[in-house]
Design an enzyme around this catalytic site. Sequence first.
Site, PDB file in Angstrom:
ATOM      1  N   ASP A 134     -12.814  25.904 -14.058  1.00 31.15           N
ATOM      2  CA  ASP A 134     -12.600  24.369 -13.541  1.00 31.15           C
ATOM      3  C   ASP A 134     -13.997  23.433 -14.138  1.00 31.15           C
ATOM      4  O   ASP A 134     -14.455  22.846 -13.479  1.00 31.15           O
ATOM      5  CB  ASP A 134     -12.707  24.525 -12.157  1.00 31.15           C
ATOM      6  CG  ASP A 134     -11.607  25.292 -11.444  1.00 31.15           C
ATOM      7  OD1 ASP A 134     -10.491  25.537 -12.282  1.00 31.15           O
ATOM      8  OD2 ASP A 134     -11.604  25.528 -10.264  1.00 31.15           O
ATOM      9  N   GLU A 173      -2.279  19.432 -10.920  1.00 33.36           N
ATOM     10  CA  GLU A 173      -3.702  19.330 -10.330  1.00 33.36           C
ATOM     11  C   GLU A 173      -4.655  19.296 -11.510  1.00 33.36           C
ATOM     12  O   GLU A 173      -4.336  19.081 -12.645  1.00 33.36           O
ATOM     13  CB  GLU A 173      -4.017  20.978  -9.777  1.00 33.36           C
ATOM     14  CG  GLU A 173      -4.071  22.241 -10.623  1.00 33.36           C
ATOM     15  CD  GLU A 173      -4.196  23.451  -9.870  1.00 33.36           C
ATOM     16  OE1 GLU A 173      -4.405  23.477  -8.868  1.00 33.36           O
ATOM     17  OE2 GLU A 173      -3.950  24.195 -10.812  1.00 33.36           O
TER      18      GLU A 173
HETATM   19  O1  FUB Z   1     -10.450  26.884  -8.841  1.00 39.53           O
HETATM   20  C1  FUB Z   1      -9.125  26.620  -8.054  1.00 39.53           C
HETATM   21  C2  FUB Z   1      -8.497  25.550  -8.357  1.00 39.53           C
HETATM   22  O2  FUB Z   1      -7.829  26.294  -9.340  1.00 39.53           O
HETATM   23  C3  FUB Z   1      -8.760  24.452  -8.886  1.00 39.53           C
HETATM   24  O3  FUB Z   1      -9.170  23.518  -7.904  1.00 39.53           O
HETATM   25  C4  FUB Z   1      -7.504  24.074  -9.643  1.00 39.53           C
HETATM   26  O4  FUB Z   1      -7.585  23.098 -10.588  1.00 39.53           O
HETATM   27  C5  FUB Z   1      -7.385  25.325 -10.606  1.00 39.53           C
HETATM   28  O5  FUB Z   1      -8.052  25.605 -11.777  1.00 39.53           O
END
Ligand code: FUB
Length: 322
Positions: free
Chosen positions: A14, A222
């Site tokens: 991330d 996301e």
């Molecule tokens: O690292 C946890 C979660 O996985 C992140 O918040 C998302 O974007 C995904 O990469």
Amino acid sequence: MKTRYLVPGDYMADPSVHVFNGRLYIYPSHDRQSIYEENDNGDHFDMKDYHVFSTDDVMDGEVVDHGKVLDVDDIPWHGRQLWDCDVAEKDGKYFMYFPLKDQNDIFRIGVAVADRPEGPFIPLPDPMHGSYSIDPAILKDGDDYYMYFGGLWGGQLQRYRDNKAIEDPHLEPDSADALPSRVVRLSDDMLQFAEEPRPVIILDPATGEPLKAGDNERRFFEASWMHKYNGKYYFSYSTGDTHRLCYAIGDNPYGPFTYAGCLLTPVVGWTTHLAIAEYKGKWYLFYHDCKPSDGTTWLRSLKVRELTYNPDGTIVMMDGMD
Ligand code: FUB
């Protein structure tokens, strides 16, 4: 296509990336083996601290590990799961924004402050008022700072409508407009929202209508990121269950944005996530994959490659398996 693993000795994911004082700083999540089984709630992403990294040569230079800069146990309101953070600089102070579940297992966004980009970061006693969900990403645009945030499924965005928690958390039916990421301008002191968060609308270029919830190949899931190129605003994100990094282009920080394409095809691993930054005249895509952990989806490795644009401003699509 040359790619580089930036932290081969540990699991980092991330990435958020910014240039401060002429040096490139990377703010990743710090993956670890957890006691939790893999599930759709993301319990297996059970991270407990952050490290900061920096370099002055992205593809070949030394990547300095500045060590642990924030630990979940130092955050007064903590529950569990420190996910994707980002950092912004204002007036010589550095503000880290991080998503963390509170003691009711609800994601909120917290702030921690440092005097230097490499920390250490001191957390505030409470999360930001009115904050929810995950994956904060900050855009500095002139004198203003904007936060983009949100994530479906384990990221809990389906629990909210119009910035209020709802009784029956649910995704929208396939034919309805997709649940959007959010954007909000930050207060002058950088510690709170200056306004109500607004939806980040992504329009289908063919119809001019918002992307639909059933358009899993293109709709937001996301991992919001925002960068500017040639005066345009590029909102990029993960499509989650179709594992693509896509982007949409607009004329201002609030949008709307018009869907422009996929920039990275699926990587090894379930999640995919990005930051795009310019450094010393070149553009880079920072992301992660699970090749070094043989596909263990909660043990991800930080990666980078050069990114290029077509003459019309679209991004040249890259192969996530490289
Ligand atoms: O690292 C946890 C979660 O996985 C992140 O918040 C998302 O974007 C995904 O990469």
